[in-house]
Structure formats: structure tokens, C-alpha cells
Design a protein around this motif. Structure first.
Motif, PDB file in Angstrom:
ATOM      1  N   GLY A   4      17.356 -17.842  32.195  1.00  0.00           N
ATOM      2  CA  GLY A   4      16.808 -17.055  33.300  1.00  0.00           C
ATOM      3  C   GLY A   4      16.134 -15.787  32.817  1.00  0.00           C
ATOM      4  N   HIS A   5      16.797 -15.071  31.915  1.00  0.00           N
ATOM      5  CA  HIS A   5      16.223 -13.817  31.410  1.00  0.00           C
ATOM      6  C   HIS A   5      15.099 -14.072  30.402  1.00  0.00           C
ATOM      7  CE1 HIS A   5      18.891 -11.046  33.466  1.00  0.00           C
ATOM      8  NE2 HIS A   5      19.917 -11.815  33.150  1.00  0.00           N
ATOM      9  N   ALA A   6      15.169 -15.178  29.676  1.00  0.00           N
ATOM     10  CA  ALA A   6      14.084 -15.519  28.756  1.00  0.00           C
ATOM     11  C   ALA A   6      12.791 -15.817  29.528  1.00  0.00           C
ATOM     12  CB  ALA A   6      14.479 -16.718  27.899  1.00  0.00           C
ATOM     13  N   LEU A   7      12.921 -16.511  30.673  1.00  0.00           N
ATOM     14  CA  LEU A   7      11.741 -16.754  31.516  1.00  0.00           C
ATOM     15  C   LEU A   7      11.167 -15.443  32.041  1.00  0.00           C
ATOM     16  CD1 LEU A   7      12.808 -19.955  33.511  1.00  0.00           C
ATOM     17  CD2 LEU A   7      11.110 -19.776  31.683  1.00  0.00           C
ATOM     18  N   GLU A   8      12.050 -14.481  32.345  1.00  0.00           N
ATOM     19  CA  GLU A   8      11.562 -13.149  32.748  1.00  0.00           C
ATOM     20  C   GLU A   8      10.775 -12.507  31.616  1.00  0.00           C
ATOM     21  OE1 GLU A   8      14.987 -11.700  35.956  1.00  0.00           O
ATOM     22  OE2 GLU A   8      15.023 -10.941  33.895  1.00  0.00           O
ATOM     23  N   CYS A   9      11.239 -12.696  30.385  1.00  0.00           N
ATOM     24  CA  CYS A   9      10.538 -12.139  29.229  1.00  0.00           C
ATOM     25  C   CYS A   9       9.151 -12.756  29.085  1.00  0.00           C
ATOM     26  CB  CYS A   9      11.375 -12.367  27.969  1.00  0.00           C
ATOM     27  SG  CYS A   9      10.830 -11.412  26.554  1.00  0.00           S
ATOM     28  N   VAL A  10       9.060 -14.064  29.282  1.00  0.00           N
ATOM     29  CA  VAL A  10       7.754 -14.735  29.263  1.00  0.00           C
ATOM     30  C   VAL A  10       6.851 -14.168  30.353  1.00  0.00           C
ATOM     31  CG1 VAL A  10       6.586 -16.943  29.631  1.00  0.00           C
ATOM     32  CG2 VAL A  10       8.693 -16.860  28.279  1.00  0.00           C
ATOM     33  N   MET A  11       7.407 -14.001  31.538  1.00  0.00           N
ATOM     34  CA  MET A  11       6.644 -13.465  32.660  1.00  0.00           C
ATOM     35  C   MET A  11       6.123 -12.060  32.357  1.00  0.00           C
ATOM     36  SD  MET A  11       8.059 -12.432  36.419  1.00  0.00           S
ATOM     37  CE  MET A  11       8.831 -10.995  35.680  1.00  0.00           C
ATOM     38  N   LEU A  12       6.960 -11.226  31.739  1.00  0.00           N
ATOM     39  CA  LEU A  12       6.563  -9.851  31.431  1.00  0.00           C
ATOM     40  C   LEU A  12       5.481  -9.817  30.348  1.00  0.00           C
ATOM     41  CD1 LEU A  12      10.087  -8.201  31.555  1.00  0.00           C
ATOM     42  CD2 LEU A  12       8.214  -7.830  33.173  1.00  0.00           C
ATOM     43  N   ALA A  13       5.539 -10.744  29.403  1.00  0.00           N
ATOM     44  CA  ALA A  13       4.484 -10.832  28.387  1.00  0.00           C
ATOM     45  C   ALA A  13       3.153 -11.208  29.040  1.00  0.00           C
ATOM     46  CB  ALA A  13       4.873 -11.853  27.321  1.00  0.00           C
ATOM     47  N   LEU A  14       3.193 -12.150  29.974  1.00  0.00           N
ATOM     48  CA  LEU A  14       1.976 -12.533  30.710  1.00  0.00           C
ATOM     49  C   LEU A  14       1.482 -11.377  31.569  1.00  0.00           C
ATOM     50  CD1 LEU A  14       2.951 -16.156  31.859  1.00  0.00           C
ATOM     51  CD2 LEU A  14       1.525 -15.489  29.910  1.00  0.00           C
ATOM     52  N   LEU A  15       2.406 -10.619  32.160  1.00  0.00           N
ATOM     53  CA  LEU A  15       2.031  -9.450  32.959  1.00  0.00           C
ATOM     54  C   LEU A  15       1.259  -8.445  32.101  1.00  0.00           C
ATOM     55  CD1 LEU A  15       4.312  -7.560  35.471  1.00  0.00           C
ATOM     56  CD2 LEU A  15       2.973  -6.289  33.813  1.00  0.00           C
ATOM     57  N   THR A  16       1.741  -8.232  30.872  1.00  0.00           N
ATOM     58  CA  THR A  16       1.068  -7.302  29.963  1.00  0.00           C
ATOM     59  C   THR A  16      -0.369  -7.741  29.699  1.00  0.00           C
ATOM     60  OG1 THR A  16       3.169  -6.781  28.878  1.00  0.00           O
ATOM     61  CG2 THR A  16       1.157  -6.275  27.651  1.00  0.00           C
ATOM     62  N   ILE A  17      -0.563  -9.023  29.442  1.00  0.00           N
ATOM     63  CA  ILE A  17      -1.907  -9.543  29.161  1.00  0.00           C
ATOM     64  C   ILE A  17      -2.811  -9.385  30.374  1.00  0.00           C
ATOM     65  CG2 ILE A  17      -3.224 -11.633  28.600  1.00  0.00           C
ATOM     66  CD1 ILE A  17      -0.711 -12.597  27.065  1.00  0.00           C
ATOM     67  N   VAL A  18      -2.317  -9.761  31.544  1.00  0.00           N
ATOM     68  CA  VAL A  18      -3.128  -9.670  32.765  1.00  0.00           C
ATOM     69  C   VAL A  18      -3.475  -8.224  33.078  1.00  0.00           C
ATOM     70  CG1 VAL A  18      -3.122 -10.065  35.262  1.00  0.00           C
ATOM     71  CG2 VAL A  18      -2.250 -11.826  33.722  1.00  0.00           C
ATOM     72  N   ALA A  19      -2.511  -7.308  32.907  1.00  0.00           N
ATOM     73  CA  ALA A  19      -2.776  -5.892  33.171  1.00  0.00           C
ATOM     74  C   ALA A  19      -3.902  -5.373  32.285  1.00  0.00           C
ATOM     75  CB  ALA A  19      -1.505  -5.073  32.954  1.00  0.00           C
ATOM     76  N   GLY A  20      -3.891  -5.766  31.019  1.00  0.00           N
ATOM     77  CA  GLY A  20      -4.961  -5.333  30.115  1.00  0.00           C
ATOM     78  C   GLY A  20      -6.311  -5.928  30.454  1.00  0.00           C
ATOM     79  N   ILE A  21      -6.309  -7.156  30.966  1.00  0.00           N
ATOM     80  CA  ILE A  21      -7.574  -7.815  31.324  1.00  0.00           C
ATOM     81  C   ILE A  21      -8.196  -7.182  32.567  1.00  0.00           C
ATOM     82  CG2 ILE A  21      -8.575  -9.980  32.182  1.00  0.00           C
ATOM     83  CD1 ILE A  21      -6.578 -11.472  30.398  1.00  0.00           C
ATOM     84  N   VAL A  22      -7.387  -6.878  33.583  1.00  0.00           N
ATOM     85  CA  VAL A  22      -7.940  -6.447  34.876  1.00  0.00           C
ATOM     86  C   VAL A  22      -8.152  -4.939  34.977  1.00  0.00           C
ATOM     87  CG1 VAL A  22      -6.904  -8.424  36.028  1.00  0.00           C
ATOM     88  CG2 VAL A  22      -5.686  -6.244  36.017  1.00  0.00           C
ATOM     89  N   CYS A  23      -7.527  -4.143  34.098  1.00  0.00           N
ATOM     90  CA  CYS A  23      -7.707  -2.684  34.152  1.00  0.00           C
ATOM     91  C   CYS A  23      -8.884  -2.282  33.275  1.00  0.00           C
ATOM     92  CB  CYS A  23      -6.429  -1.968  33.715  1.00  0.00           C
ATOM     93  SG  CYS A  23      -5.093  -2.077  34.898  1.00  0.00           S
ATOM     94  N   TRP A  24     -10.068  -2.322  33.844  1.00  0.00           N
ATOM     95  CA  TRP A  24     -11.286  -2.025  33.099  1.00  0.00           C
ATOM     96  C   TRP A  24     -11.589  -0.542  33.066  1.00  0.00           C
ATOM     97  CZ3 TRP A  24     -16.041  -5.747  33.405  1.00  0.00           C
ATOM     98  CH2 TRP A  24     -15.643  -7.027  33.056  1.00  0.00           C
ATOM     99  N   THR A  25     -11.470   0.114  34.201  1.00  0.00           N
ATOM    100  CA  THR A  25     -11.966   1.481  34.370  1.00  0.00           C
ATOM    101  C   THR A  25     -10.828   2.441  34.715  1.00  0.00           C
ATOM    102  OG1 THR A  25     -12.348   1.204  36.748  1.00  0.00           O
ATOM    103  CG2 THR A  25     -14.133   0.531  35.249  1.00  0.00           C
ATOM    104  N   GLU A  26     -11.161   3.725  34.732  1.00  0.00           N
ATOM    105  CA  GLU A  26     -10.188   4.743  35.140  1.00  0.00           C
ATOM    106  C   GLU A  26      -9.797   4.566  36.598  1.00  0.00           C
ATOM    107  OE1 GLU A  26     -10.455   9.444  35.738  1.00  0.00           O
ATOM    108  OE2 GLU A  26     -10.572   8.882  33.609  1.00  0.00           O
ATOM    109  N   HIS A  27     -10.742   4.077  37.404  1.00  0.00           N
ATOM    110  CA  HIS A  27     -10.429   3.809  38.815  1.00  0.00           C
ATOM    111  C   HIS A  27      -9.379   2.707  38.936  1.00  0.00           C
ATOM    112  CE1 HIS A  27     -10.894   3.509  43.115  1.00  0.00           C
ATOM    113  NE2 HIS A  27     -11.235   2.230  43.020  1.00  0.00           N
ATOM    114  N   ASP A  28      -9.490   1.671  38.099  1.00  0.00           N
ATOM    115  CA  ASP A  28      -8.477   0.610  38.086  1.00  0.00           C
ATOM    116  C   ASP A  28      -7.113   1.188  37.714  1.00  0.00           C
ATOM    117  OD1 ASP A  28     -10.417  -1.268  38.685  1.00  0.00           O
ATOM    118  OD2 ASP A  28     -10.813  -1.720  36.584  1.00  0.00           O
ATOM    119  N   LEU A  29      -7.104   2.065  36.707  1.00  0.00           N
ATOM    120  CA  LEU A  29      -5.864   2.701  36.281  1.00  0.00           C
ATOM    121  C   LEU A  29      -5.260   3.523  37.409  1.00  0.00           C
ATOM    122  CD1 LEU A  29      -3.839   3.484  34.052  1.00  0.00           C
ATOM    123  CD2 LEU A  29      -5.407   5.329  33.410  1.00  0.00           C
TER     124      LEU A  29
END
Length: 422
Positions: A106-131
């Protein structure tokens, strides 16, 4: 034209990211009196809702990454977060020899989810407005949760007890603290309009949650981070207020019983009914740490399974046989995933954060992001000596950590893609 089309798609992905972060953050409480579910049959309605949200989140983030993987910044993000994905894969692997496979998986799947969250956050936060949008939502989701916890626990708080309904007090204090630091740092570094409006009302709610939760570790570590921010926000006002309060206390000392009893009241607040012996053992943490160290030495390379400290998953601690975490992020990773997992996590954090360090002294907009990221990372790492910090359970505190990792990697992705075009 193609860039504008990509930007429109990214904006919709940002909305999905925020929606899922809200769900993860707000549905982070547990049924009162519930311990960890040691098997699937032990899952209650709230736990099942959490599981459903996590599976939906993994699926949604995977789809976003697949749809954007051809973008140059997505390629950079995947490269930059590869060590984090390897660490997540290792936590899943440790389930093979875990004594409590349901807990570890259960917690390992959360870890996978958080790693994917990190990648998506970096992809979608382009500008200071996004931040700005992301950080505003982090403060709001944290504020909503803390307000709900204060209302739900009003009866306990009124009687002088720690708020323990639906959220562990130390977790509650940690969530409130990360919300407060995010708000103050955003106000100081960028001065966005929403930070002006939320500074006092949100700041007071966060401070109330921290104080009523009475977590000494969070209080000390957060004070070290917050006081410099407060000093920078009000160089003249804060010293005057502090001196005035000290003067009033000194003047009223001989005449007021309330003032003269202030030292005893402060001691009572900090001790929480514990003895000095309890304080010396850091509220019993040394007993857990001793078990974690001995268990780590039994399986130093591979660990005992993610989120476990022993080969069976339970231990005799604090007068009973139970499942228990290490109350220390470093021992938590070492005992659960071994030296292999500890090395992978350290590599992942270094690989994401080290390129951003060179911008700490640069006179560019990225410097503000770098200061914000490293301030919060320092707070998480310091708190990790006493709590699980970014290790879980999933709440706004954990969500924010992996968001800022994504933001850090995203800044590097932006500069690397710009350099490639030139």
C-alpha cells in the motif's frame, strides 16, 4: 501555433494535477482509534476511499506523462526523476520479503504515485503564474484541512487536550507548519496579491493548529524556519512587539498571579503531562529508534520491507506488541528498504536538487524559486530526525514536498530546453 496548442493542453493537465492534489490532501484523515490495516479486510470506508483516489491518481498521472512525453521538457523531467522512479520501484520490490505485504504494498504504491506527481508537476509548471496557482492551492488546501481539524477537535482543545480526532497531533502540526512556511515564503519572495489577503487569517489558523497540537519537534524546527521570514517581513514591527510584550510581562510580574505563573504554564504546555524522563527519551522515540537500528543491522542491504521496521512487521514497544513507524525518516528508510533504498533516495534527491543550487546566487527569477525550494527542503530534512516528514502518511505536507521537487526539476527543464533551442 503548435506551442500555443501545447500550452492549452498543459493548462488542462495543471487543473487535473490540482484537483488530484486537493483530493489527496483533504481525504488524508483516518477513523478515530484506527491503527494500520494489516490486511485487506481491515480497510474501513475511509481507507477504501483513499485507496481508490490513489489508484485513480496513478492512472491519471500516467496518462498525462504518456500524452506529454514528446515535449522536450517532459523528456528532461523523466531523465531528472529517473532515480526517484528507481527508488519507488525498489519500495515495491521490498514487498517480496515483507512480513506485512499489505502494509508495504500500500505504501509502496503511494511512493510510485508521489514519483509520478513529481514528474507531472515539473511538466505542467511552466511559468511563474503556474507556480503561483500551485502554491496558492497548497495554502488553501492546507488551510481548509486545518480549519476542519480545529472545528472537529474543538471539544478536546477546550479541555486542554491535544487534538487527536481523525489526524495524529504531530501530523496535524506538520501540515499546519508547511502551510505557514509556504504562505510566509510566498509573501516574502513574490508578494502575490493572495498572500496579502491570506497572511493574517490563514497565518493565525496555522499558528493555532501548531500550538494546540503541541508537537515539540515541529514547534522547534518550524520556529527556526519561520522567525527569519517574519523578521524579513516586518523588520521594525516585530522587534517592537517583542520588546513591548517582554516589558508588559516584567512590569506585571509582581502584581499579577497569571503573569507570575507564566513560567509554570509554559513548562506545562511543553511537557504535555510527561515527566523529565519522557522528555529525555524524546517522548519515547529513543525506544523506537533503538529497535529500528537493531532491526536495520539484521538486514542492512535489503531492509525488512517498505514501511516496516522488523522482519515480522510488529514489535514490542511502549508496553505492547504493535506495528509502528520509526519516527525518523532516515531510520524509516534504512530499516524498511536497507542501504540500497537509502542510497537510491539520496541519489534521487541530489539528482533533482543539485542543478538548482547554482541559481541560489544568480540574479534571475529562478533564484527566488531556488530559495523557496531549499528553505522547505531544509525544514523537511530537519524535521525528519523526529518524524517521518515527507515519508508519509499522505497529507498536504507530503504532497507539497513532492510538488516542490517537481517544481525544482521543472525549472531546470525550462532552462535546458531554452538552451537547446538556442
Amino acid at each position: 501555433m503548435r506551442r500555443e496548442k501545447a500550452r492549452e493542453g498543459i493548462s488542462s493537465h495543471l487543473n487535473v494535477l490540482l484537483l488530484l492534489c486537493w483530493l489527496l490532501a483533504e481525504i488524508s484523515f483516518s477513523q478515530p482509534g484506527r491503527s494500520a490495516a494489516l490486511d485487506v479486510g481491515g480497510l474501513d470506508a475511509l481507507a477504501l476511499a483513499k485507496l481508490a483516489i490513489r489508484l485513480i491518481t496513478i492512472a491519471a498521472f500516467s496518462v498525462i506523462i504518456l500524452r506529454t512525453h514528446t515535449l522536450p521538457r517532459a523528456t528532461v523531467m523523466l531523465y531528472r526523476c529517473t532515480p526517484l522512479l528507481i527508488f519507488a520501484a525498489w519500495t515495491v520490490t521490498t514487498c517480496l520479503w515483507s512480513g506485512l505485504k499489505t502494509v508495504s504494498l500500500g505504501h509502496a504504491l503511494e511512493c510510485v504515485m508521489l514519483a509520478l506527481l513529481t514528474i507531472v508537476a515539473g511538466i505542467v509548471c511552466w511559468t511563474e503564474h503556474d507556480l503561483e496557482i500551485v502554491l496558492c492551492n497548497v495554502v488553501l488546501m492546507t488551510l481548509a484541512l486545518m480549519l476542519a481539524m480545529l472545528v472537529i477537535n474543538a471539544d478536546l482543545i477546550a479541555t486542554g487536550l491535544r487534538p487527536a480526532k481523525y489526524m495524529q497531533p504531530n501530523n496535524m502540526a506538520g501540515v499546519a507548519a508547511c502551510g505557514l512556511i509556504t504562505l510566509l515564503a510566498s509573501r516574502l519572495l513574490w508578494g502575490w496579491r493572495w498572500t496579502h489577503k491570506l497572511l493574517w487569517p490563514a497565518g493565525l489558523i496555522f499558528a493555532t493548529a501548531i500550538i494546540t497540537a503541541r508537537s515539540r519537534s515541529v514547534l522547534i524546527v518550524t520556529s527556526v524556519a519561520v522567525l527569519p521570514l517574519l523578521w524579513s517581513l516586518g523588520r521594525k514591527t516585530i522587534p517592537v512587539v517583542v520588546v513591548a510584550v517582554m516589558g508588559l510581562v516584567a512590569a506585571g510580574w509582581p502584581y499579577s498571579q497569571t503573569v507570575s505563573n507564566l513560567p509554570q504554564s509554559v513548562e506545562s504546555y511543553l511537557m504535555r503531562g510527561q515527566t523529565m524522563e519522557d522528555a529525555y527519551t524524546v517522548s519515547g522515540r529513543t525506544e523506537v529508534w533503538d529497535i529500528a537500528i537493531k532491526s536495520f543491522l539484521e538486514s542492512p542491504l535489503f531492509g525488512h520491507g517498505y514501511y516496516l521496521m522488523t522482519s515480522t512487521g510488529t514489535m514490542y514497544v511502549w508496553g505492547a506488541q504493535r506495528w509502528q513507524t520509526a519516527h525518523n525518516i532516515y531510520l524509516h528508510v534504512l530499516s524498511g528498504t536497507g542501504l540500497i533504498g537509502f542510497f537510491l533516495l539520496a541519489w534521487a534527491l541530489f539528482f533533482v536538487l543539485s542543478p538548482l543550487a547554482r541559481y541560489l546566487k544568480a540574479r534571475t527569477r529562478v533564484r527566488k524559486v531556488a530559495l523557496f525550494v531549499f528553505l522547505l527542503v531544509a525544514w523537511y530534512l530537519a524535521l525528519g530526525f523526529f518524524e517521518l516528514s515527507f515519508g508519509g502518511p499522505i497529507d498536504p505536507e507530503v504532497v507539497l514536498f513532492f510538488l516542490i521537487l517537481g517544481i525544482a526539476a521543472g525549472q531546470i527543464a525550462t532552462h535546458e530546453t531554452k538552451a537547446a533551442r538556442l
